[in-house]
Scaffold this motif. Structure first.
Motif, PDB file in Angstrom:
ATOM      1  N   VAL A  76     -82.097  85.438 -16.715  1.00 11.91           N
ATOM      2  CA  VAL A  76     -82.176  84.750 -15.433  1.00 11.91           C
ATOM      3  C   VAL A  76     -83.643  84.520 -15.143  1.00 11.91           C
ATOM      4  CG1 VAL A  76     -81.657  84.849 -12.974  1.00 11.91           C
ATOM      5  CG2 VAL A  76     -80.086  85.890 -14.614  1.00 11.91           C
ATOM      6  N   GLU A  77     -84.024  83.259 -14.926  1.00 14.60           N
ATOM      7  CA  GLU A  77     -85.411  82.901 -14.611  1.00 14.60           C
ATOM      8  C   GLU A  77     -85.409  81.936 -13.437  1.00 14.60           C
ATOM      9  OE1 GLU A  77     -87.446  81.193 -17.917  1.00 14.60           O
ATOM     10  OE2 GLU A  77     -87.425  83.027 -19.092  1.00 14.60           O
ATOM     11  N   GLY A  78     -85.751  82.413 -12.262  1.00 14.20           N
ATOM     12  CA  GLY A  78     -85.834  81.547 -11.094  1.00 14.20           C
ATOM     13  C   GLY A  78     -84.522  80.834 -10.811  1.00 14.20           C
ATOM     14  N   ASP A  79     -84.547  79.494 -10.880  1.00 11.49           N
ATOM     15  CA  ASP A  79     -83.374  78.679 -10.570  1.00 11.49           C
ATOM     16  C   ASP A  79     -82.536  78.327 -11.789  1.00 11.49           C
ATOM     17  OD1 ASP A  79     -83.935  78.711  -7.906  1.00 11.49           O
ATOM     18  OD2 ASP A  79     -84.991  76.795  -7.905  1.00 11.49           O
ATOM     19  N   ARG A  80     -82.770  79.006 -12.906  1.00 10.26           N
ATOM     20  CA  ARG A  80     -81.975  78.701 -14.087  1.00 10.26           C
ATOM     21  C   ARG A  80     -81.492  79.986 -14.755  1.00 10.26           C
ATOM     22  NH1 ARG A  80     -85.499  76.696 -19.071  1.00 10.26           N
ATOM     23  NH2 ARG A  80     -86.764  78.543 -19.321  1.00 10.26           N
ATOM     24  N   VAL A  81     -80.386  79.822 -15.498  1.00  6.94           N
ATOM     25  CA  VAL A  81     -79.724  80.956 -16.125  1.00  6.94           C
ATOM     26  C   VAL A  81     -79.413  80.590 -17.571  1.00  6.94           C
ATOM     27  CG1 VAL A  81     -77.685  82.452 -16.024  1.00  6.94           C
ATOM     28  CG2 VAL A  81     -78.666  81.553 -13.908  1.00  6.94           C
ATOM     29  N   GLN A  82     -79.709  81.491 -18.493  1.00 13.25           N
ATOM     30  CA  GLN A  82     -79.335  81.273 -19.885  1.00 13.25           C
ATOM     31  C   GLN A  82     -77.993  81.966 -20.120  1.00 13.25           C
ATOM     32  OE1 GLN A  82     -81.437  83.223 -23.172  1.00 13.25           O
ATOM     33  NE2 GLN A  82     -81.634  81.206 -24.118  1.00 13.25           N
ATOM     34  N   VAL A  83     -77.024  81.191 -20.632  1.00 12.30           N
ATOM     35  CA  VAL A  83     -75.672  81.693 -20.837  1.00 12.30           C
ATOM     36  C   VAL A  83     -75.301  81.489 -22.306  1.00 12.30           C
ATOM     37  CG1 VAL A  83     -73.251  81.464 -20.151  1.00 12.30           C
ATOM     38  CG2 VAL A  83     -75.057  81.085 -18.469  1.00 12.30           C
ATOM     39  N   GLY A  84     -74.639  82.483 -22.870  1.00  5.26           N
ATOM     40  CA  GLY A  84     -74.204  82.403 -24.254  1.00  5.26           C
ATOM     41  C   GLY A  84     -72.701  82.532 -24.363  1.00  5.26           C
ATOM     42  N   GLY A  85     -72.124  81.828 -25.334  1.00  4.52           N
ATOM     43  CA  GLY A  85     -70.695  81.897 -25.589  1.00  4.52           C
ATOM     44  C   GLY A  85     -70.333  83.111 -26.421  1.00  4.52           C
ATOM     45  N   THR A  86     -69.064  83.434 -26.430  1.00  4.16           N
ATOM     46  CA  THR A  86     -68.561  84.566 -27.196  1.00  4.16           C
ATOM     47  C   THR A  86     -68.895  84.414 -28.672  1.00  4.16           C
ATOM     48  OG1 THR A  86     -66.754  84.739 -25.635  1.00  4.16           O
ATOM     49  CG2 THR A  86     -66.487  85.915 -27.703  1.00  4.16           C
ATOM     50  N   GLY A  87     -69.397  85.466 -29.269  1.00  2.00           N
ATOM     51  CA  GLY A  87     -69.703  85.449 -30.695  1.00  2.00           C
ATOM     52  C   GLY A  87     -70.829  84.519 -31.080  1.00  2.00           C
ATOM     53  N   GLY A  88     -71.683  84.157 -30.124  1.00  2.00           N
ATOM     54  CA  GLY A  88     -72.820  83.291 -30.423  1.00  2.00           C
ATOM     55  C   GLY A  88     -72.457  81.842 -30.686  1.00  2.00           C
ATOM     56  N   GLN A  89     -71.301  81.392 -30.179  1.00  2.00           N
ATOM     57  CA  GLN A  89     -70.847  80.011 -30.385  1.00  2.00           C
ATOM     58  C   GLN A  89     -71.838  78.996 -29.835  1.00  2.00           C
ATOM     59  OE1 GLN A  89     -67.087  80.020 -28.407  1.00  2.00           O
ATOM     60  NE2 GLN A  89     -65.971  80.723 -30.211  1.00  2.00           N
ATOM     61  N   TRP A  90     -72.456  79.306 -28.721  1.00  3.03           N
ATOM     62  CA  TRP A  90     -73.412  78.400 -28.086  1.00  3.03           C
ATOM     63  C   TRP A  90     -74.342  79.207 -27.189  1.00  3.03           C
ATOM     64  CZ3 TRP A  90     -72.708  78.906 -22.897  1.00  3.03           C
ATOM     65  CH2 TRP A  90     -71.431  79.283 -22.467  1.00  3.03           C
ATOM     66  N   LEU A  91     -75.469  78.614 -26.847  1.00  2.55           N
ATOM     67  CA  LEU A  91     -76.466  79.211 -25.963  1.00  2.55           C
ATOM     68  C   LEU A  91     -77.113  78.068 -25.201  1.00  2.55           C
ATOM     69  CD1 LEU A  91     -77.904  81.923 -25.286  1.00  2.55           C
ATOM     70  CD2 LEU A  91     -79.608  81.301 -26.990  1.00  2.55           C
ATOM     71  N   LEU A  92     -77.130  78.138 -23.871  1.00  3.69           N
ATOM     72  CA  LEU A  92     -77.709  77.054 -23.083  1.00  3.69           C
ATOM     73  C   LEU A  92     -78.310  77.564 -21.796  1.00  3.69           C
ATOM     74  CD1 LEU A  92     -75.771  76.310 -20.428  1.00  3.69           C
ATOM     75  CD2 LEU A  92     -74.295  75.474 -22.221  1.00  3.69           C
ATOM     76  N   TRP A  93     -79.219  76.743 -21.254  1.00  2.00           N
ATOM     77  CA  TRP A  93     -79.790  77.000 -19.932  1.00  2.00           C
ATOM     78  C   TRP A  93     -79.054  76.113 -18.946  1.00  2.00           C
ATOM     79  CZ3 TRP A  93     -83.112  80.744 -18.603  1.00  2.00           C
ATOM     80  CH2 TRP A  93     -83.849  81.355 -19.614  1.00  2.00           C
ATOM     81  N   ALA A  94     -78.691  76.680 -17.784  1.00  2.54           N
ATOM     82  CA  ALA A  94     -78.019  75.927 -16.736  1.00  2.54           C
ATOM     83  C   ALA A  94     -78.694  76.219 -15.407  1.00  2.54           C
ATOM     84  CB  ALA A  94     -76.548  76.319 -16.661  1.00  2.54           C
ATOM     85  N   GLU A  95     -78.585  75.266 -14.475  1.00  2.00           N
ATOM     86  CA  GLU A  95     -79.087  75.506 -13.129  1.00  2.00           C
ATOM     87  C   GLU A  95     -78.230  76.592 -12.484  1.00  2.00           C
ATOM     88  OE1 GLU A  95     -79.545  71.987 -10.713  1.00  2.00           O
ATOM     89  OE2 GLU A  95     -79.818  70.779 -12.515  1.00  2.00           O
ATOM     90  N   ARG A  96     -78.865  77.423 -11.682  1.00  2.00           N
ATOM     91  CA  ARG A  96     -78.146  78.523 -11.028  1.00  2.00           C
ATOM     92  C   ARG A  96     -76.951  78.012 -10.222  1.00  2.00           C
ATOM     93  NH1 ARG A  96     -79.741  83.986  -9.339  1.00  2.00           N
ATOM     94  NH2 ARG A  96     -81.722  83.646 -10.374  1.00  2.00           N
TER      95      ARG A  96
END
Length: 102
Positions: A76-96
């Motif tokens: 979590v960094e300020g107004d954005r959140v890094q989220v990952g899928g189960t088993g490393g399927q995907w990784l992305l930054w999204a707005e809070r």
């Protein structure tokens, strides 16, 4: 209760209970950052607060323009959140505001 509609999650309107995929818009409610929604069926408007207490390893839903994803908070960094899928399927930054704690 929410249900899947193609690549999105449809949520019910609090008033008429019609389920639809709704794109929220940034707004404020009671002095807090919020996401506003509008039901096209009954014209009810409502808000949900933007999650302020997200932490690593929280399970979340991410409402993106092209899809709804479910995953785990990595950072979590300020107004954005890094989220990952189960088993490393995907990784992305999204707005809070796009992230909903589950």
């Amino acid at each position: 209760m929410s249900r899947s509609v193609g690549p999105h999650t449809a949520d019910p309107c609090p008033r008429c209970r019609v389920e639809a995929v709704r794109t929220g818009v940034p707004t404020t409610a009671e002095g807090r950052e919020a996401v506003g929604y509008l039901c096209e069926q009954c014209t009810n408007a409502w808000t949900r607060p933007v999650e302020e207490d997200l932490e690593a390893y929280d399970i979340v839903r991410v409402d993106l323009p092209g899809a709804t994803l479910y995953g785990t908070v990595r950072q979590v960094e300020g107004d954005r959140v890094q989220v990952g899928g189960t088993g490393g399927q995907w990784l992305l930054w999204a707005e809070r505001r796009q992230v909903i704690l589950y």
